[in-house]
Design a protein around this motif. Structure first.
Motif: not given
Length: 309
Positions: A241-247, A257-258
């Motif tokens: 959750l919250g790791d929008y850039d999946h790194n 980013y959001l």
């Protein structure tokens, strides 16, 4: 007596008029002052992109002080993105409606584990396919934990699925079964994959990376067949959750980013591995950090409260 009453009524009328003027003119004046302060606040940022985000924050926050806090977070995120983009050889191209961010790295980070709660999700890769049957999911309990009783799953809108679980009494291995019909969600194979269902999972201290968490699962789709003559793979993915850039880390970069997404860009991530139509729906799930069903400023707040320092 009449003279005294007239003076009293006149006094009351004057007070009423003063109160009415106060109730109308002062808020209007205050509103004008607030508007000027908001304009100055937005104009204090140099780039058009920053001004767009500042305007969004000014319009949606309760106070300019709160908007300024979001902008501090945004600028911190921009600095992290510049560093991460250098480390990961990111290339960004943008238009008025879309920003494509290419990450020249694998989709699952091999060295980091995000500190926020994790989820497992099943997706049908080809959204034009209609499917039916059964999917079996197993996992390494030394790395991943899941309890159907205490951590209920979510079946996505429109999908006619039932989910059950069992444990092998001899080996102790756990099985998750997803049964039913998977509906066609698009007429174009180029659209994003269909999200079927997702599960809140726990991770143990032996989970050394996001890649290790993903690899802990095994999915058997041999029980799935097409009902409209169009086949599709069903894939299992994981996210934090919250790791929008999946790194593998939740930080101000994800918040920035959001804010770009909420302001004026359609953010699209691409990676050195993985289908582009899979990345979109998984990113949306990760972006909805508070899991209220919408991506909003509340998710930026959630990321700020739960980010790694």
């Amino acid at each position: 007596m009449k003279s005294i009453m007239k003076k009293t009524i006149a006094g009351i009328s004057a007070l009423a008029m003063t109160a009415a003027m106060t109730a109308t003119t002062i808020p209007a004046f205050a509103s004008e002052v607030d508007a000027i302060e908001a304009q100055n606040f937005v104009a204090s940022y140099a780039s058009e992109q920053e001004q767009a985000v500042a305007q969004y924050c000014a319009d949606n926050c309760d106070t300019l002080e709160e908007a300024a806090e979001f902008m501090d977070l945004y600028e911190e995120g921009l600095a992290l993105r510049a560093s991460e983009e250098s480390d990961y050889a990111l290339l960004s191209t943008s238009s008025n409606t879309k920003k494509v961010i290419h990450i020249d790295d694998v989709y699952y980070n091999g060295t980091r584990v995000a500190s926020t709660p994790h989820r497992m999700v099943l997706l049908a890769v080809n959204p034009t396919a209609a499917l039916s049957g059964s999917i079996e999911v197993t996992w390494k309990q030394t790395i991943v934990t899941y309890d159907m009783v205490t951590k209920p799953h979510t079946i996505c809108d429109g999908q006619s699925l039932s989910i059950s679980g069992t444990t092998d009494t001899e080996s102790g291995e756990k099985y998750l079964y997803v049964n039913g019909r998977i509906k066609k969600t698009s007429n174009s194979v180029y659209d994003t994959a269909s999200t079927l269902c997702y599960f809140p999972i726990g991770i143990t201290g032996k989970a050394t990376s996001e890649a290790a968490i993903h690899s802990a699962f095994a999915v058997d789709t041999r029980g799935i067949y097409s009902t409209n003559g169009i086949d599709s793979d069903v894939e299992l993915h994981t996210y934090a959750l919250g790791d929008y850039d999946h790194n593998g880390i939740v930080n101000a970069a994800d918040a920035s980013y959001l804010l770009d997404l909420l302001t004026h860009y359609d953010i699209e991530f691409t990676y050195a591995s993985e289908h582009d139509n899979i990345i979109g729906p998984v990113s949306v799930l990760a972006a909805d950090a508070n899991e209220d069903g919408t991506v909003s400023l509340a998710d930026v707040t959630w990321i700020n409260r739960n980010k790694s320092e």
